[in-house]
Scaffold this motif. Structure first.
Motif, PDB file in Angstrom:
ATOM      1  N   GLU A   1       0.860  -1.185   0.000  1.00 22.81           N
ATOM      2  CA  GLU A   1       0.000   0.000   0.000  1.00 22.81           C
ATOM      3  C   GLU A   1       0.898   1.238   0.000  1.00 22.81           C
ATOM      4  O   GLU A   1       1.716   1.420   0.905  1.00 22.81           O
TER       5      GLU A   1
ATOM      6  N   GLU B   1       1.408   5.534  -0.498  1.00 19.07           N
ATOM      7  CA  GLU B   1       0.719   6.821  -0.346  1.00 19.07           C
ATOM      8  C   GLU B   1       1.414   7.872  -1.200  1.00 19.07           C
ATOM      9  O   GLU B   1       2.650   7.967  -1.225  1.00 19.07           O
TER      10      GLU B   1
ATOM     11  N   THR C   1      -7.590   4.300  -2.265  1.00 17.38           N
ATOM     12  CA  THR C   1      -8.347   4.781  -1.100  1.00 17.38           C
ATOM     13  C   THR C   1      -8.141   6.287  -0.980  1.00 17.38           C
ATOM     14  O   THR C   1      -7.007   6.758  -0.867  1.00 17.38           O
ATOM     15  N   ARG C   2      -9.246   7.035  -1.030  1.00 15.86           N
ATOM     16  CA  ARG C   2      -9.189   8.499  -0.943  1.00 15.86           C
ATOM     17  C   ARG C   2     -10.105   8.934   0.198  1.00 15.86           C
ATOM     18  O   ARG C   2     -11.328   9.018   0.045  1.00 15.86           O
TER      19      ARG C   2
ATOM     20  N   ASP D   1      -3.689  10.173  -1.797  1.00 11.47           N
ATOM     21  CA  ASP D   1      -4.289   8.905  -2.240  1.00 11.47           C
ATOM     22  C   ASP D   1      -3.424   7.735  -1.772  1.00 11.47           C
ATOM     23  O   ASP D   1      -2.191   7.799  -1.775  1.00 11.47           O
ATOM     24  N   ARG D   2      -4.110   6.632  -1.408  1.00  9.54           N
ATOM     25  CA  ARG D   2      -3.404   5.399  -1.045  1.00  9.54           C
ATOM     26  C   ARG D   2      -3.663   4.369  -2.144  1.00  9.54           C
ATOM     27  O   ARG D   2      -4.818   4.043  -2.427  1.00  9.54           O
TER      28      ARG D   2
ATOM     29  N   ALA E   1       2.439   3.190   2.868  1.00  8.64           N
ATOM     30  CA  ALA E   1       1.476   3.883   3.720  1.00  8.64           C
ATOM     31  C   ALA E   1       1.380   3.277   5.116  1.00  8.64           C
ATOM     32  O   ALA E   1       0.812   3.885   6.013  1.00  8.64           O
TER      33      ALA E   1
ATOM     34  N   LYS F   1      -6.281  -4.646   3.351  1.00 17.15           N
ATOM     35  CA  LYS F   1      -5.204  -3.669   3.239  1.00 17.15           C
ATOM     36  C   LYS F   1      -4.029  -4.098   4.109  1.00 17.15           C
ATOM     37  O   LYS F   1      -4.186  -4.802   5.097  1.00 17.15           O
TER      38      LYS F   1
END
Length: 599
Positions: A220, A222, A251-252, A270-271, A293, A352
């Motif tokens: 993940e 970022e 993911t936002r 954003d991720r 992240a 995640k």
């Protein structure tokens, strides 16, 4: 022939046989040959080892360091990944490679250029479902052609330059060889574009042949505010067709975007959740401003990253981490390490990274300090702890400095303000002093085997000239081709040089043939200019297109391309003949056999 000539002939014969049979490494064989010639009294000890102080050899060593400075600061990597970005077919890919690789090889050693582009080409081939064998051999040949466009394009040019100066012959200018090298390269590229469909094989990549199973991690990442991906769409950012990587979701804030459309715009914060193999995760690490992240304290500064490394650790059944999520394990405090990615038993982990509950056998990809392996190699929390050898932090903050030093070196060489060897050494020292690479990395970047081979080969060349063996061979060559004139002699020298470079190293072939060129020029009709023969030798010694063993870059693409030995002869044999005709026709026009007075 004299006794010394017979001794030299026997020594050179054994040397060539040993090189062709790969009985030992070239540097060992050449040093052994020089020692035999010195012991037999054919040459003196100073003559045997004079090559170790040759300016051409020292220039090659300095250029290894200068190229390493560009590589370690990410300059070469940045350039490479922007070459094939929009290429949609083999022809376009070859054209884009030609535009970049040939100029690069004119100023850089061919080895790092090929080393940089091989993974890029393999990635492009996987994305486009193209066999790497259709592109990798032309890549190697492009670097060889590019090396003929300037004096510093390949070590062979510098070796011959050093020999010319030592023998009282005027040296070549920085771009003098380019007068023939540029049309030579253009015709070579045209040949590859026209005949690649017919003569290049369609073979599977080595990894595909072996049916390699690849370990997939979940990672993940970022996007930081300074990242170049901010504001771009997924497709324009190059994240749509990643080799060995799949963008699962974005993911936002509280919103999850899945599946991810190619026109989805990327924003700061954003991720991005990927699944992929280690090597391609390392490619994500190279994108400035894109960080894992899971750990907010992940080291992103260039200086901090240089003090850290990547390793893989397998969770044991006795580990205190079992049952804890990555986010709650507090890895930084407990182990001084940051979790980058997770792999689980060959299956894709759906949650995640931060929410994964660790199990025995899970493999973690970690960013660690320099002493992590020593501290935790026997830790019962892990079954296994090992380094990720392919990873190195890039010194992006020094990229501008590295480019400035390299451009400055080219300006000094072009203008002749200082000697070529001094300009190269100044650039190499500058790379170290300005932090583009460390002294240790500079030492590692130098291919010592190549340098020792070059230096020792000078002694063998001196023995052939001093013993009279070169003169005997030259007389035979002249007698055999005298009726057809000097052009036939020129063609013979090119042919012998190109055949010799296929079975021994290119630099060794250049040094061994150099004395023959001098003697031949002196024996033709009372003497002609030696320059046409030396230019032919310079080109032919680099013209290793017919076998994979003749040139290092050919060997570098041999395995990844899944080639057979005969593939090189099939595609490179006709190319060698075409280029020989080009050289024999153009060289006398540019460097006449009987130049006007004053030239």
């Amino acid at each position: 022939m004299s006794t010394d000539a017979w001794i030299t002939l026997a020594t050179v014969g054994v040397l060539l046989f040993a090189l062709m049979r790969n009985l030992a490494s070239p540097d060992v064989l050449f040093v052994a040959a020089v020692c035999v010639l010195a012991v037999c009294g054919v040459i003196t000890v100073p003559e045997a080892f004079v090559g170790f102080s040759n300016a051409g050899m020292l220039t090659v060593a300095a250029l290894f360091v200068a190229a390493a400075g560009l590589r370690e600061t990410g300059v070469l990597d940045y350039l490479g990944h922007h070459v094939l970005g929009k290429a949609q077919n083999e022809r376009t890919a070859l054209l884009r490679l030609s535009v970049v690789v040939v100029p690069l090889s004119a100023f850089l050693n061919n080895t790092p250029v090929v080393a940089m582009f091989v993974p890029i080409v393999l990635e492009w081939c996987r994305q486009r479902n193209v066999s790497p064998s259709r592109v990798l051999m032309p890549l190697s040949f492009l670097t060889i052609l590019g090396g003929t466009c300037s004096l510093i394009g390949t070590s062979t040019n510098l070796v011959i330059q050093g020999l010319m100066i030592e023998n009282g012959i005027r040296g070549m200018g920085l771009f003098e060889i380019g007068k023939i090298g540029l049309p030579y390269a253009i015709i070579g590229i045209t040949y590859m574009l026209l005949f690649r469909r017919v003569l290049l094989p369609e073979r599977k990549e080595l990894f595909a042949q072996l049916g390699e199973t690849r370990r997939e991690y979940l990672i993940e990442m970022e996007i930081q505010p300074n990242c170049r991906l901010v504001g771009q769409t997924v497709e324009k950012a190059g994240l749509r067709h990643l080799s060995g990587l799949f963008l699962i979701e974005i993911t936002r804030g509280e919103t999850v975007i899945a599946p991810v459309a190619p026109d989805a715009q990327l924003l700061s914060g954003d991720r991005l959740v990927f699944t992929g193999v280690v090597q391609n995760i390392l490619d994500l690490e190279k994108i400035d401003g894109l960080v894992p992240a899971v750990d907010p304290t992940y080291e992103v500064s260039p200086r901090g990253q240089r003090q850290r490394r990547l390793c893989e650790a397998v969770i044991s059944e006795y580990s205190p981490l079992i049952g804890k999520t990555i986010r709650n394990a507090d890895f930084r405090a407990a182990y001084g390490a940051a979790v980058v990615a997770v792999h689980r038993s060959g299956r894709r982990v759906e949650s995640k990274v931060g929410d994964i509950r660790l199990r025995p056998g899970d493999t973690l990809l970690l960013q660690v300090g320099p002493h992590f392996l020593r501290a935790h190699r026997n830790d019962p929390a892990f079954y296994l702890v090992s380094d990720v050898d392919d990873w190195r932090p890039l010194r992006r903050d020094r990229a501008g400095v590295a480019m400035s030093l390299f451009v400055g070196m080219l300006i000094l060489m072009t203008t002749g303000v200082v000697d070529v060897v001094l300009a190269a050494i100044l650039a190499a020292v500058g790379m170290i002093l300005t932090g583009c690479l460390s002294a240790g990395e500079a030492r590692k970047s130098i291919e010592w085997q190549v340098l020792v081979t070059i230096a020792a080969a000078f002694g063998v060349g001196t023995a052939m000239q001093k013993s009279g063996l070169a003169g005997e061979f030259a007389q035979w060559l002249v007698d055999s081709t005298e009726a057809a004139g000097p052009i036939a002699v020129l063609a013979a020298i090119y042919l012998v040089g190109s055949l010799l470079t296929e079975v021994i190293t290119n630099n060794a072939a250049a040094v061994l043939m150099f004395p023959f060129c001098i003697e031949t020029a002196a024996r033709i009709d009372g003497g002609v200019s030696v320059m046409p023969f030396l230019i032919a030798l310079t080109l032919s010694a680099s013209a290793s297109f017919m076998t994979p063993i003749g040139y290092q870059t050919n060997m570098m693409v041999y395995g990844p391309g899944g080639y057979r030995f005969s593939d090189f002869f099939r595609f490179g044999g006709p190319l060698n003949l075409v280029l020989m005709l080009v050289a024999v026709c153009l060289i006398p026009l540019i460097w006449p056999f009987h130049p006007p007075l004053g030239m």
